[in-house]
Design a protein around this motif. Structure first.
Motif, PDB file in Angstrom:
ATOM      1  N   ARG A  49       0.785  -1.277   0.503  1.00 23.95           N
ATOM      2  CA  ARG A  49       0.189   0.239   0.046  1.00 23.95           C
ATOM      3  C   ARG A  49       0.738   1.112   0.306  1.00 23.95           C
ATOM      4  O   ARG A  49       0.538   2.053  -0.485  1.00 23.95           O
ATOM      5  CB  ARG A  49      -0.903   0.338   1.137  1.00 23.95           C
ATOM      6  N   ALA A  50       2.015   1.693   0.960  1.00 26.50           N
ATOM      7  CA  ALA A  50       3.046   2.256   1.334  1.00 26.50           C
ATOM      8  C   ALA A  50       3.373   2.716  -0.777  1.00 26.50           C
ATOM      9  O   ALA A  50       3.940   3.469  -0.479  1.00 26.50           O
ATOM     10  CB  ALA A  50       3.914   2.373   2.271  1.00 26.50           C
ATOM     11  N   LYS A  51       3.727   1.667  -1.044  1.00 25.96           N
ATOM     12  CA  LYS A  51       4.364   1.537  -2.615  1.00 25.96           C
ATOM     13  C   LYS A  51       3.586   2.518  -3.483  1.00 25.96           C
ATOM     14  O   LYS A  51       4.331   3.131  -3.851  1.00 25.96           O
ATOM     15  CB  LYS A  51       5.263   0.068  -2.932  1.00 25.96           C
ATOM     16  N   ALA A  52       2.703   1.947  -3.341  1.00 26.91           N
ATOM     17  CA  ALA A  52       1.436   2.501  -4.513  1.00 26.91           C
ATOM     18  C   ALA A  52       1.434   4.014  -4.307  1.00 26.91           C
ATOM     19  O   ALA A  52       1.230   4.627  -5.155  1.00 26.91           O
ATOM     20  CB  ALA A  52       0.252   1.821  -3.754  1.00 26.91           C
ATOM     21  N   ALA A  53       1.453   4.535  -2.908  1.00 23.11           N
ATOM     22  CA  ALA A  53       0.874   6.206  -2.670  1.00 23.11           C
ATOM     23  C   ALA A  53       2.329   6.717  -3.117  1.00 23.11           C
ATOM     24  O   ALA A  53       2.572   7.991  -3.863  1.00 23.11           O
ATOM     25  CB  ALA A  53       0.590   5.891  -1.546  1.00 23.11           C
ATOM     26  N   LEU A  54       3.353   5.873  -2.736  1.00 21.32           N
ATOM     27  CA  LEU A  54       5.223   6.838  -2.876  1.00 21.32           C
ATOM     28  C   LEU A  54       4.762   6.398  -4.533  1.00 21.32           C
ATOM     29  O   LEU A  54       5.310   8.002  -5.192  1.00 21.32           O
ATOM     30  CB  LEU A  54       6.137   5.686  -2.576  1.00 21.32           C
ATOM     31  N   GLY A  68       2.944   7.416  -6.803  1.00 24.61           N
ATOM     32  CA  GLY A  68       1.586   7.970  -7.079  1.00 24.61           C
ATOM     33  C   GLY A  68       0.282   7.731  -7.662  1.00 24.61           C
ATOM     34  O   GLY A  68      -0.450   7.756  -8.671  1.00 24.61           O
ATOM     35  N   ALA A 123      -1.521   5.183  -6.226  1.00 25.98           N
ATOM     36  CA  ALA A 123      -2.636   4.302  -5.842  1.00 25.98           C
ATOM     37  C   ALA A 123      -4.312   4.157  -5.308  1.00 25.98           C
ATOM     38  O   ALA A 123      -5.274   3.737  -4.837  1.00 25.98           O
ATOM     39  CB  ALA A 123      -2.707   5.097  -3.357  1.00 25.98           C
ATOM     40  N   ASP A 124      -4.803   5.704  -5.897  1.00 23.78           N
ATOM     41  CA  ASP A 124      -5.938   5.883  -6.289  1.00 23.78           C
ATOM     42  C   ASP A 124      -6.248   4.511  -7.517  1.00 23.78           C
ATOM     43  O   ASP A 124      -7.598   4.530  -8.018  1.00 23.78           O
ATOM     44  CB  ASP A 124      -6.053   7.169  -7.010  1.00 23.78           C
TER      45      ASP A 124
END
Length: 365
Positions: free
Chosen positions: A234-239, A241, A243-244
């Motif tokens: 999850r953190a990697k997806a956010a990093l 960009g 995650a949405d």
């Protein structure tokens, strides 16, 4: 013929190895000469169900190690014609018991369980078996790089699929609404999210997702499965960009798996460590085009590219190109999937068993 099967899990288990062990048991039960299969599991996660009438399931063996050891030891006085060990870690119990009973011992291998040389004691016991049944050629070859067994020791018995339990069907409307998939193209991975299994290819898909979104902004990546690596992903997806455009679905019951797979427009698992990958067969049986890997057993599940695209997980451009080509494919169950159908699996297993325990002819009066 009576068969003793020592396994990590089977009935009441979850995942590819448990599924394979259930298939193995059910195919054994279809062999006319087999009168009983005693299955001793190391673990049970759910209520066991669906066992053939020939199966005696020793449920009380599951749990603590001493319970499993005691259950296996209690069977030493019983007669068996064949012992099958479902995991290399169980060999220190399986091989001595087979030698005591003077019956053939088979080691069933799946993937990373035998890809690297194990502890000396396990390597010793592995070299004492009469046969090794492997789900793929890559697993056989990786094992024999350290085991150095004669080629005749190995038999390839790949995973199987009951094609009649799957098939094309519309996306389930309730699931489409739950995950907001209307008008979206769906890439899916279904796998355990374990920190020690980061070879699945999930990281690699996340890393190319941004580039894929440039080609198709409607894309969404559904990650189905649970495990201790979810927070990192999850953190990697956010990093990155993205995650949405990533949805973590969590654990899915076996009975719902086909409905979830049918949500996908592409099933992708371009990893480095699959011994085979039963989930590829399940996705294909639902009519979902698939992307596997050039480097692991999934290339055999996809029949060298006949049944799906094979990406190089070391090359982001390769992963991206394979996913884009697969998105352009129409859905449909490929005819070549019948190679892994139940009749072929049952025939392969019957031949392997008969090579170790030949059918007995008529008895003299």
């Amino acid at each position: 013929m009576r068969v003793l099967l020592l396994v990590t899990d089977a009935y009441g288990g979850h995942g590819g190895i448990a599924y394979y062990n259930r298939c193995l048991t059910e195919a054994l039960a279809e062999i006319p000469e087999v009168t009983e299969i005693v299955v001793v599991p190391r673990a049970i996660r759910f209520a066991p169900a669906g066992m053939p009438s020939k199966v005696r399931f020793v449920a009380h063996a599951a749990g603590r190690k001493w319970k499993f050891i005691r259950a296996v030891a209690s069977l030493a006085a019983r007669h068996f014609d064949l012992l099958i060990c479902g995991h290399i870690n169980l060999l220190p119990l399986a091989v001595p018991l087979a030698k005591l009973k003077r019956v053939p011992a088979v080691l069933q291998v799946h993937g990373i369980d035998v890809w690297e040389q194990p502890a000396a004691s396990l390597a010793f016991w592995a070299r004492q078996v009469d046969a090794v049944w492997s789900v793929s050629g890559v697993t056989r070859d990786r094992m024999n790089s350290w085991a150095k067994l004669p080629a005749s020791t190995y038999t390839i018995i790949p995973n199987t699929i009951h094609l009649d339990r799957y098939g094309l069907a519309p996306k389930r409307s309730e699931l489409v609404a739950r995950y907001q998939l209307a008008g979206r193209k769906v890439i899916m991975t279904l796998a355990r999210l374990a920190g020690d299994e980061r070879y699945k290819g999930i990281d690699e898909i996340l890393e190319v997702l941004g580039a894929l979104l440039i080609h198709d902004p409607t894309l969404i990546y559904l990650i189905v499965g649970d495990g201790d690596d979810e927070a990192r992903l999850r953190a990697k997806a956010a990093l990155l960009g993205v995650a949405d455009n990533v949805v973590f679905v969590g654990f899915v019951e076996e009975a719902e798996k086909a409905d979830y797979l049918r949500l996908a427009d592409v099933f992708a698992l371009p990893g480095r460590g699959e011994g085979f990958g039963i989930v590829f067969l399940e996705a294909l049986a639902c009519g979902v085009p698939a992307v596997g890997s050039q480097l692991d057993g999934s290339r055999e599940a996809l029949r060298g590219g006949e049944l799906g695209e094979l990406a190089d997980p070391r090359d982001p451009a390769s992963i991206k190109a394979c996913i884009l080509r697969t998105l352009a494919r129409p859905k449909g169950v490929p005819p070549g999937l019948a190679y892994f159908g139940w009749p072929n699996f049952q025939a392969r297993l019957a031949r392997a068993v008969s090579s170790l325990v030949p059918a007995k002819g008529p008895q003299n009066p």
